[in-house]
Design an enzyme around this catalytic site. Structure first.
Site, short mmCIF file in Angstrom:
data_model
loop_
_atom_site.label_atom_id
_atom_site.label_comp_id
_atom_site.label_asym_id
_atom_site.label_seq_id
_atom_site.Cartn_x
_atom_site.Cartn_y
_atom_site.Cartn_z
N ARG A 266 -16.57 8.67 -3.32
CA ARG A 266 -17.11 7.59 -4.30
C ARG A 266 -16.51 6.09 -3.48
NH1 ARG A 266 -15.15 4.61 -8.91
NH2 ARG A 266 -16.91 4.03 -10.29
N HIS B 17 0.98 -1.07 -0.10
CA HIS B 17 -0.07 0.07 0.06
C HIS B 17 0.99 1.31 -0.08
CE1 HIS B 17 -1.16 3.02 2.74
NE2 HIS B 17 -2.35 3.33 1.82
#
Length: 303
Positions: free
Chosen positions: A263, A109
């Site tokens: 979103r 990540h």
């Protein structure tokens, strides 16, 4: 909208970073490429999510750019900084999570971000944040040392003891308190960076963003062809559960995105495509799986 050239430069850099990371990851895939999905946010701003699925090397990889604004920072951004409560904000960043197919290739990540908070009649408050971390399923000393050496090297040109400070912050941040266990082997994590001035802070954020590929791609290349079987695959899916738990329970970016009306598909693209939980799992003594818990997950100095 931010009206100064410096913020425009940050946005230009982030868009170029998204391109360069996707291109670097695609070098490991013979045919599969990132699919682009542009989106707009009703409250202001938008972004582009890029997702690669079912590759030979990457089961799922997501690299997302967002640039959003709003009338008030959400609670996740003001909990530690109450002076920001009620301020209008603008935030931009690149965030990525890579879930490889081979259990011997770690999940990884990274993100880099820039915030500005506005209040009428006051100077804007700005800051940078970001970092990268590595989540192996099967530990490898060479990989861990390379990962942390790359992080240390990119910190070296900058003032202050950034590597030691941000490595420690990363170890503390990516920790599952309810499991009393680290998510992975750490890396770098920083936030609220502005004390070095805009130019140096921006330069450090760029060093972290650019350093991700240097840190991760050699690990991918070294482990992607390692043979594995169903046992390793099932352990990978089990350990992915820790990733899900952290992202949903603790991760600031996930909380910020959801609380700010972001979103959902883009926010949750960080989650793995397949995962499993097993009640009271205990690795076999002396196994590769046990060694991950005993040797690699406890906080330690790798370089």
């Amino acid at each position: 909208m931010i009206q100064n050239v410096s913020a425009d430069a940050v946005k230009s850099y982030l868009l170029a970073l998204q391109d360069s990371i996707c291109q670097a990851l695609e070098t490991q895939e013979p045919t599969i490429r990132f699919q682009k999905d542009s989106w707009q946010r009703e409250e202001g701003g938008g972004g582009e999510s890029r997702v690669l699925t079912d590759g030979q090397v990457f089961e799922q990889a997501g690299v997302s750019f967002s640039h959003v604004m709003g009338d008030a920072l959400p609670p996740s951004a003001t909990a530690a900084r109450p002076e920001l409560t009620g301020r209008r904000f603008e935030a931009m960043g690149v965030s990525l999570v890579i879930h490889p197919k081979n259990p011997y290739v770690p999940t990884s990540h990274a993100n880099v971000r820039f915030f500005i908070a506005y209040a009428e009649g006051e100077d804007p408050i700005w800051w940078f944040g970001g970092g990268f971390d590595l989540t192996p399923y099967y530990g490898n000393e060479d990989d861990c040392q390379h990962w942390h050496q790359t992080a240390k090297d990119l910190c070296q040109p900058f003032a202050g003891d950034k590597f030691d400070k941000y490595k420690k912050w990363c170890d503390e941040y990516f920790y599952l308190k309810h499991r009393n266990e680290a998510r992975g082997i750490g890396g770098l994590f920083f936030d609220d960076l502005n004390e070095d001035g805009f130019d140096d802070s921006f330069a450090f954020m760029q060093a972290v963003g650019n350093g991700f590929v240097d840190a991760y791609l050699p690990v991918v290349k070294a482990r992607k062809d390692t043979e594995f079987g169903e046992r390793q695959r099932q352990f990978q899916l089990y350990r992915r559960g820790r990733y899900v738990e952290f992202n949903l329970v603790y991760d600031r970016g996930t909380h910020f995105g959801l609380q700010s009306g972001g979103r959902t598909e883009s926010i949750l693209m960080s989650l793995p495509p397949l995962v499993r939980w097993q009640y009271n799992y205990q690795p076999e003594a002396g196994s590769e799986e046990a060694i991950l818990y005993e040797k690699y997950l406890p906080e330690r100095d790798w370089v």
